[in-house]
Motif scaffolding. Sequence first.
Motif, PDB file in Angstrom:
ATOM      1  N   GLU A  77      59.869  39.806  33.558  1.00 44.04           N
ATOM      2  CA  GLU A  77      61.074  38.956  33.561  1.00 44.04           C
ATOM      3  C   GLU A  77      60.976  37.525  34.018  1.00 44.04           C
ATOM      4  OE1 GLU A  77      60.094  41.789  35.679  1.00 44.04           O
ATOM      5  OE2 GLU A  77      60.653  43.167  34.151  1.00 44.04           O
ATOM      6  N   ASN A  80      59.554  35.614  30.895  1.00 38.43           N
ATOM      7  CA  ASN A  80      60.475  35.498  29.832  1.00 38.43           C
ATOM      8  C   ASN A  80      61.417  34.711  30.168  1.00 38.43           C
ATOM      9  OD1 ASN A  80      61.404  36.628  27.203  1.00 38.43           O
ATOM     10  ND2 ASN A  80      63.286  37.350  28.366  1.00 38.43           N
ATOM     11  N   GLN A  81      62.097  34.540  31.327  1.00 38.35           N
ATOM     12  CA  GLN A  81      63.123  33.487  31.585  1.00 38.35           C
ATOM     13  C   GLN A  81      62.653  32.211  31.778  1.00 38.35           C
ATOM     14  OE1 GLN A  81      66.426  34.453  32.070  1.00 38.35           O
ATOM     15  NE2 GLN A  81      66.737  32.233  31.528  1.00 38.35           N
ATOM     16  N   ILE A  84      62.555  31.048  27.907  1.00 38.70           N
ATOM     17  CA  ILE A  84      63.785  30.995  27.398  1.00 38.70           C
ATOM     18  C   ILE A  84      64.444  29.662  27.956  1.00 38.70           C
ATOM     19  CG2 ILE A  84      66.060  31.805  27.470  1.00 38.70           C
ATOM     20  CD1 ILE A  84      64.930  34.559  27.110  1.00 38.70           C
ATOM     21  N   ASN A 113      56.225  44.605  24.225  1.00 38.92           N
ATOM     22  CA  ASN A 113      57.847  44.346  24.301  1.00 38.92           C
ATOM     23  C   ASN A 113      57.828  42.801  24.888  1.00 38.92           C
ATOM     24  OD1 ASN A 113      58.737  46.587  23.287  1.00 38.92           O
ATOM     25  ND2 ASN A 113      58.646  47.636  25.471  1.00 38.92           N
ATOM     26  N   PHE A 114      57.309  42.163  26.050  1.00 39.75           N
ATOM     27  CA  PHE A 114      57.205  40.898  26.330  1.00 39.75           C
ATOM     28  C   PHE A 114      56.773  39.958  25.031  1.00 39.75           C
ATOM     29  CE2 PHE A 114      54.768  37.195  27.801  1.00 39.75           C
ATOM     30  CZ  PHE A 114      55.714  36.436  28.327  1.00 39.75           C
ATOM     31  N   ARG A 116      57.047  40.697  22.124  1.00 36.00           N
ATOM     32  CA  ARG A 116      58.208  40.550  20.911  1.00 36.00           C
ATOM     33  C   ARG A 116      59.118  39.613  21.263  1.00 36.00           C
ATOM     34  NH1 ARG A 116      57.320  47.089  20.228  1.00 36.00           N
ATOM     35  NH2 ARG A 116      55.534  46.922  18.734  1.00 36.00           N
ATOM     36  N   ARG A 117      59.679  39.993  22.692  1.00 40.19           N
ATOM     37  CA  ARG A 117      60.752  38.896  23.097  1.00 40.19           C
ATOM     38  C   ARG A 117      60.409  37.461  22.957  1.00 40.19           C
ATOM     39  NH1 ARG A 117      60.824  42.558  27.459  1.00 40.19           N
ATOM     40  NH2 ARG A 117      60.070  41.053  28.760  1.00 40.19           N
ATOM     41  N   CYS A 118      59.141  37.236  23.145  1.00 39.03           N
ATOM     42  CA  CYS A 118      58.589  35.681  23.224  1.00 39.03           C
ATOM     43  C   CYS A 118      58.922  35.419  21.463  1.00 39.03           C
ATOM     44  CB  CYS A 118      57.320  35.548  23.474  1.00 39.03           C
ATOM     45  SG  CYS A 118      57.129  35.679  25.223  1.00 39.03           S
ATOM     46  N   ASP A 120      60.793  36.702  19.362  1.00 41.25           N
ATOM     47  CA  ASP A 120      62.255  36.526  18.897  1.00 41.25           C
ATOM     48  C   ASP A 120      62.968  35.072  19.428  1.00 41.25           C
ATOM     49  OD1 ASP A 120      62.213  39.009  17.855  1.00 41.25           O
ATOM     50  OD2 ASP A 120      63.383  39.966  19.444  1.00 41.25           O
ATOM     51  N   ALA A 121      62.261  34.807  20.703  1.00 38.26           N
ATOM     52  CA  ALA A 121      62.849  33.570  21.123  1.00 38.26           C
ATOM     53  C   ALA A 121      62.511  32.433  20.422  1.00 38.26           C
ATOM     54  CB  ALA A 121      62.525  33.250  22.843  1.00 38.26           C
TER      55      ALA A 121
END
Length: 141
Positions: A77, A80-81, A84, A113-114, A116-118, A120-121
């Motif tokens: 978390e 990821n923050q 971003i 999943n982390f 993948r979020r990267c 997407d970001a």
Amino acid sequence: MQTASVPAVGRIHSIQTDDPMGSYLWLQQMIKLSGTELVVLTRLSPQRLDQLIRLEDIEYRWLSEKDDSSTLEPTLERLNQFIIDRIENTGGHIWIDAVEYLISMHGFDATLNFIRRCADAVAGGEWAVLLPFSPLAFDST
């Protein structure tokens, strides 16, 4: 490790290496070629990282529980923050030298999943995420 080229922004890149420390030689070449900002997220302490790359040339965070201005708590978390928040300005490359560590801490699925979020970001933006790792770390034997 091959001669460095500048990875395209707006996406995530995996960098397979049998020599994790040798990947920093590639990274040094890439810095010279790219002229963009570089953020390094690593398990290496600042003292060890300074032996591999000039800290003056980069922004870095040591993934550690230690209370220090250069550390970042190694939770998915927080990472990821941080990413971003960091990609809101300019452009550049984020080097996450801790994939195996994150998998051992959080598990494969959560780390995937982390990642993948990267992806997407940074999609369509001015930043790229670079993930160096050793394929041997994922060997099931």
